[in-house]
Design an enzyme around this catalytic site. Structure first.
Site, PDB file in Angstrom:
ATOM      1  N   GLU A 407       4.612 -23.227 -15.101  1.00 15.25           N
ATOM      2  CA  GLU A 407       3.399 -24.032 -14.931  1.00 15.25           C
ATOM      3  C   GLU A 407       2.658 -24.215 -16.246  1.00 15.25           C
ATOM      4  OE1 GLU A 407       4.425 -21.626 -12.973  1.00 15.25           O
ATOM      5  OE2 GLU A 407       4.740 -22.607 -11.044  1.00 15.25           O
ATOM      6  N   GLN A 429       3.587 -26.744  -7.146  1.00 17.52           N
ATOM      7  CA  GLN A 429       4.337 -26.681  -5.886  1.00 17.52           C
ATOM      8  C   GLN A 429       3.401 -26.217  -4.763  1.00 17.52           C
ATOM      9  OE1 GLN A 429       8.235 -24.401  -5.606  1.00 17.52           O
ATOM     10  NE2 GLN A 429       8.791 -26.570  -5.654  1.00 17.52           N
ATOM     11  N   ALA A 431      -0.913 -24.879  -4.709  1.00 17.17           N
ATOM     12  CA  ALA A 431      -2.085 -24.704  -5.578  1.00 17.17           C
ATOM     13  C   ALA A 431      -2.175 -23.272  -6.102  1.00 17.17           C
ATOM     14  CB  ALA A 431      -3.357 -25.065  -4.810  1.00 17.17           C
ATOM     15  N   ASP A 432      -1.698 -22.322  -5.306  1.00 20.30           N
ATOM     16  CA  ASP A 432      -1.755 -20.900  -5.692  1.00 20.30           C
ATOM     17  C   ASP A 432      -1.101 -20.649  -7.063  1.00 20.30           C
ATOM     18  OD1 ASP A 432      -2.173 -19.417  -2.667  1.00 20.30           O
ATOM     19  OD2 ASP A 432      -1.322 -21.429  -2.727  1.00 20.30           O
ATOM     20  N   PHE A 433      -0.033 -21.413  -7.358  1.00 20.23           N
ATOM     21  CA  PHE A 433       0.734 -21.125  -8.573  1.00 20.23           C
ATOM     22  C   PHE A 433       0.058 -21.634  -9.834  1.00 20.23           C
ATOM     23  CE2 PHE A 433       4.270 -21.400  -5.291  1.00 20.23           C
ATOM     24  CZ  PHE A 433       4.155 -20.044  -4.994  1.00 20.23           C
ATOM     25  N   HIS A 474       0.212 -18.541  -0.542  1.00 18.80           N
ATOM     26  CA  HIS A 474       0.541 -19.946  -0.289  1.00 18.80           C
ATOM     27  C   HIS A 474      -0.578 -20.604   0.516  1.00 18.80           C
ATOM     28  CE1 HIS A 474       4.615 -18.590  -1.305  1.00 18.80           C
ATOM     29  NE2 HIS A 474       4.927 -19.846  -1.496  1.00 18.80           N
TER      30      HIS A 474
END
Ligand SMILES: Cc1ncc(C[n+]2csc(CCOP(=O)(O)OP(=O)(O)O)c2C)c(N)n1
Length: 667
Positions: A407, A429, A431-433, A474
């Site tokens: 990211e 993929q 928003a958490d990432f 997630h």
């Protein structure tokens, strides 16, 4: 202790077939940063400048590199690369004004020393954080690749900073995409006080390059001709045969990390051996020995350089101290942009939330041939939520780019594209990432316009939200992390029509956006969505329902919860859908408070420190005289998002919201 950096032999120069004038030009270029630094060290002792990062003994790397590239090729220097700035011919008075935090510096006093860029001189300076510049170089390289410009980009890093994940991500992306970027590692033995052997367990970076599938070469970083010749030859070859190359320049940091921190921890013997390898003295001696530098020319060039420095300093010191102007400070947060809203057409068709987003993205791709999409699995696979399904067939793999799992590098690459005039959309993929790209967003995208006037024309799409039994990693609502960062814009639509129009609007605007899309809305709601391209006004809230008894201010999924609760409880409420969270619509908030006198803020995010906290505080301060009840707020529990549906239901605010709504209605 055997140090990984050993100065075993004196410098052996080889002039190849370079003529006398070229050698003399390099000499003049080389003495400039040394003479500036001599002056700076005096000024530092006199208390006339505050801090100094020394490149003493490492000048040959910058000077070899800057002279080897074409002027319009970007260089991304670090804190020991004064020679890049002088070598590119920046006016010295502006450079010194920058050091002194004066208005005519490159950041109008907003950032220090070498922390700036200038497109005029094709330089992108560092932020303090070590590592993220590697990916920006990738983005510039990608722009060159896409527009078929045969140009090289060169980025510096220290050996210590190579331990950062950004180093790995930057090199990996360059290797996978075969980007024309030269990565120069200045292997100078220390990262602050930490010697190389405590930083990494290999000896030379030339061992590392091949691990990425990348060519790697080592140069004597104290030998300006070696650096110059190697980079010049590489650059000529890369322009014809684009690819990334790692260049390891062996050198030594002769002074403290910065002047105040000293060098006590460096063994004396190392200092002694390396002082014999001084890049300036040795080159000077070499030129004298081969009869290229006469005593007269040496004196003339040194006088010329010193006179230029003194003149530059005189002008910079004469410039008055900066005067703060709040309006100017706030205005420069964003790149200038005036949105002209494009109204929707009458033609509509029924679309799900996810299809509306996909439709908007596709039409933006058609409208902007310079728009590049990047994300994990967004290519042929179409993304995990299928937003880009079929895009590769229409727009090709160059513009719809499957990325490696990184990211940070991809957001940095997006910024690099923006520097070259491209637009970029990055799909998280989930928003958490975004946590793995956080630094690039809050420190690079958000601050770059304020710092040196560079726009960050990047939209980061964020599939977000809970209610889908996907657990703590997630399901998070993380818009508040960014809400607090000046320089970003945040959009969070609640319905298909807004989603398409706001996405188009975000892509149009040259400023950096976080665009939140609730995953649970993707396939659960539909609407009649206008067929043609249109935009929705950024920064404008909208009433999702009109009522007189109270106001519910909310966004995203909250709008649907509010609609359901008010209809079930039969409450005639204003439901204000914020739509844009940053900058949020103060006028609309004020108008609904004035209308009903009773307000509750509803958010899916945890309660503490959320968007509601800010807006409710603002209402208390600015709308007090219209209030007939305490301003209320409801949100999720202050816990991570739990996996099990019963726990998740309890976590989410819907039930508690209904209770508060009843209380407020009865107040
Ligand atoms: C992400 C990050 N962590 C820590 C620091 C603090 N810091 C600034 S320079 C430096 C040492 C860097 O060493 P190296 O990359 O070898 O470059 P050098 O200073 O030797 O040229 C450190 C730890 C920082 N600026 N950024």
């Amino acid at each position: 202790m055997a140090h990984s950096i050993e100065a075993t032999q004196a410098i052996s120069f080889d002039r190849k077939s370079y003529d006398d004038q070229t050698l003399l030009n390099i000499y003049e270029s080389l003495i400039m940063p040394r003479r500036i630094e001599e002056k700076m060290l005096i000024l530092l002792r006199q208390g006339k400048i505050s801090k100094w990062f020394s490149g003493w003994g490492q000048e040959a790397i910058s000077i070899g590199a800057v002279n080897a590239l074409h002027e319009e090729e970007y260089i991304l220097p670090m804190h020991r690369n004064l020679g890049i700035f002088t070598g590119r011919g920046l006016p010295l008075e502006r450079l010194f004004a920058q050091f002194q935090g004066k208005k005519s510096g490159f950041t109008k006093g907003r950032d220090r020393s070498f922390h700036f860029g200038t497109n005029e001189f094709h330089i992108v300076g560092m932020i303090s954080h070590l590592g993220p510049q590697m990916a920006i170089a990738d983005g510039i390289g990608l722009a060159h690749q896409l527009s078929k410009e045969n140009k090289v980009t060169l980025v510096f890093t220290g050996d210590g900073a190579s331990s950062e994940g950004d180093f790995h991500e930057g090199l990996n992306v360059a290797a996978v995409w075969n980007l024309p970027v030269i990565f120069v590692v200045e292997h100078n033995g220390y990262g602050l006080s930490t010697p190389s052997e405590e930083q990494f367990a290999f000896k030379y970076f030339t061992e590392k390059g091949p691990g990425y599938g990348m060519e790697a070469v080592r140069v004597d970083g104290n030998n300006v001709l070696d650096v110059y010749h190697t980079i010049k030859t590489l650059a000529e070859d890369i322009r014809k045969n684009p690819r990334p190359v790692l260049v390891e320049a062996i050198t030594f940091r002769m002074r403290g990390h910065e002047e105040a921190s000293g060098t006590k921890y460096v063994p004396k013997s190392l200092m002694e051996t390396w002082s014999l390898k001084d890049p300036v003295d040795n080159y000077e001696k070499y030129l004298e020995e081969i009869g290229v530098l006469s005593a007269g020319v040496k004196e003339k060039l040194n006088k010329k350089v010193k006179a230029a420095i003194n003149k530059g300093l005189e002008i910079a010191f004469a410039e008055e101290a900066i005067l703060a102007n709040t309006e100017e400070e706030l205005n420069d947060i964003y790149a200038p942009y005036h949105q002209i809203v494009i109204p929707p057409s009458k033609n509509t068709s029924e679309k799900r939330f996810v299809d509306a987003i996909s439709d908007g993205l596709k039409q933006s791709m058609e409208k902007y041939p310079n728009l590049v999409l990047m994300g994990q699995d967004i290519g042929t696979y179409g993304g995990v939520f299928k937003v880009t399904e079929g895009f590769v067939d229409v727009f090709g793999k160059e513009r719809v780019r499957n990325t490696p799992l990184c990211e940070s590098a991809i957001i940095g690459t997006a910024l690099g594209l923006s520097i070259k005039g491209y637009k970029a959309m990055v799909e998280m993929q989930f928003a958490d990432f975004v946590t793995c790209g956080f630094n690039q967003i809050v420190n690079n995208l958000a601050k770059i316009h304020y710092r040196w006037g560079q726009q960050a024309d990047v939209v980061v799409r964020m599939p977000t939200g809970a209610g889908v039994a996907a657990g703590p990693f997630h399901s998070q609502s993380n818009e508040a992390w960014f809400f607090h960062t000046p320089g970003l814009k945040i959009v969070y639509p609640s319905n298909p029509v807004d989603a398409k129009g706001l996405l188009n609007a975000a892509i149009e605007d040259p400023n950096p956006y976080l665009f939140f899309e609730h995953k649970a809305l993707y396939r659960s709601i539909t609407d009649q969505v206008p067929e043609d391209y249109y935009t929705v006004e950024i920064g404008k809230a909208k009433l999702a329902k009109n009522g007189n008894t109270l106001s519910i201010i909310t966004y995203g999924m909250g709008v649907h919860w509010a609609l359901k609760a008010t209809s079930e409880l039969d409450i005639e409420a204003d439901i204000l859908d914020l739509r844009t969270l940053l900058p949020w619509d103060k006028e609309a908030v004020k108008a609904t408070v004035q209308k009903t006198g009773k307000v509750i803020f509803l958010q899916e995010d945890c309660l503490t420190g959320g968007i509601g906290a800010e807006i409710v505080a603002w209402i208390s301060e600015n709308c007090f005289e219209w209030l007939d009840a305490p301003v209320m707020r409801e949100g999720s529990l202050d816990t991570p998002v739990p996996f099990s549906p019963n726990l998740e239901k309890n976590f989410l605010p819907t039930d508690r919201f209904r209770e508060k709504l009843k209380t407020l209605a009865a107040y």
